[in-house]
Scaffold this active site. Sequence first.
Site, PDB file in Angstrom:
ATOM      1  N   ASP A   1       0.863  -1.183   0.000  1.00  0.00           N
ATOM      2  CA  ASP A   1       0.000   0.000   0.000  1.00  0.00           C
ATOM      3  C   ASP A   1       0.896   1.227   0.000  1.00  0.00           C
ATOM      4  O   ASP A   1       1.714   1.402   0.909  1.00  0.00           O
ATOM      5  CB  ASP A   1      -0.890   0.025   1.254  1.00  0.00           C
ATOM      6  CG  ASP A   1      -2.059  -0.941   1.126  1.00  0.00           C
ATOM      7  OD1 ASP A   1      -2.295  -1.461   0.016  1.00  0.00           O
ATOM      8  OD2 ASP A   1      -2.731  -1.186   2.149  1.00  0.00           O
TER       9      ASP A   1
ATOM     10  N   ASP B   1     -13.780  -4.895  -2.782  1.00  0.00           N
ATOM     11  CA  ASP B   1     -13.863  -4.910  -1.327  1.00  0.00           C
ATOM     12  C   ASP B   1     -15.257  -5.408  -0.961  1.00  0.00           C
ATOM     13  O   ASP B   1     -16.252  -4.871  -1.459  1.00  0.00           O
ATOM     14  CB  ASP B   1     -13.658  -3.507  -0.754  1.00  0.00           C
ATOM     15  CG  ASP B   1     -12.205  -3.034  -0.902  1.00  0.00           C
ATOM     16  OD1 ASP B   1     -11.310  -3.892  -0.940  1.00  0.00           O
ATOM     17  OD2 ASP B   1     -11.987  -1.812  -0.978  1.00  0.00           O
TER      18      ASP B   1
END
Lengths: 264, 205
Positions: A11, A130
């Site tokens: 990330d 997600d």
Amino acid sequence: MLLRRLIVCLDVRNGRVTKGVRFQGNVDVGDPVEMAARYAADGADELVFYDITASAERRACDLEMVARAARALDVPFTVGGGIRGVEDMHAALLAGADKVSLNSLAVRDPEILTEGARAFGRQCVVLGMDARRVGGSSACPSGYEVVIRGGREPTGRDAVAWAREAVDRGAGEICLNAIDTDGVRQGYELDITRRISEAVPVPVIASGGAGAVRHLVDVFRQGGADAALVASMVHTMGFTCQGIKEGLRAAGIPVRGGTEVGHA
Amino acid sequence: MVTILDYGAGNLTSVRLAFERLGAEPRVIARAEEWGGGRIVFPGVGSAGSGMAGLRARGFDALLRRAAAEGTPILGICLGMQLLLEGSEEDGGVEGLALLPGRCKRFDSAKAPGAKVPHMGWNTVGQGDRPHALWAGVPDNEAFYFVHSFFAPGNGAAAGWTDYCGERFAAAVAGGSIFATQFHPERSGAAGARVLRNFLAWEVR
């Protein structure tokens, strides 16, 4: 024999790798390309760079970083975050990315999956999804709802139905991130991983929740995943890719590595 | 001297960078006239039909035939490998360069329930009992990275074998001064880099 893949996710926040817990609270853990090269040398089968700040700031992903990664890496890598359309996909692929991950954009504008697959081939188009556990309802019969914007915005869409639609439209792979387990290190969401893997004819990457080798064994065995994504296990918990793979091999999961290539 | 053919079939960045990591200075050319001799890399991603059209439009079909006849080392990769063969059933049937025998077919997931198409990921490659110079230093059954939906049959030209979707197909083919891989050596870690290095050092006999 087709091997199960170990994918390391980085990330990236303002050019640095961070690791967050449930999208909140982040610690700096290093330079993305240096870390990726180390993980590749350690046996990671693929890397994913997810530019967290790009989409929040409505800017394109960091192409300079993508180009550096392409020079350094000899295994495939995916970039996600900050992709605003086909032009951004093209720029990321030209800079040397192998695949582009589309998440919120694909929900808002599913046609991007079709356009991307047509322009670059579906093998370049990864749907990042997600999903949050919501309990079964008529709107979400699988019990999992697609959420966007890092989990902040529900979409009302069923995760399995969205996976099917995305593949019909052009996605060549699905990276399923379970919001409830992400960063919690108690294991992947096996149930929804298996249901999506059985529902679509493309590979499924399980993401969110890995904290021990047995979690990967479970998601390959019970979740039917083609690949497992890890982050904090290797960033902060002290696991190595080789160590994880030794554990997987010991459990009978076929993975790459363990032989030496001559350098003469 | 190594030259990479750009015929509009996908992105050559990773192939070019892989050779640069080995210290080579690859040249990318978009027309046959630009070739100045030396080793030829023939990569490619995309469909066989548009790939062949792109080759012809740039004169690369004639260049590859001439280079093969003259014994110039040629490395085909992915679609490049498939176009070196006689043809493919892709796009309703496409005639290839026929520099090596074989016709490509599509994986049929009905043959292996649960198998996903395209074949994407790392798979093992057996080298057979007549190992080629390009396998030097690479262990038998080493893993390489594949992304493809069509495959070449494992016939006499095969120089490497992989099992997937109920098929035992050619992961690599070879003949004369040609070696070609279905997998992506530029994306296959140390093993792939070793194949590329072997190509740069290959003395065709």
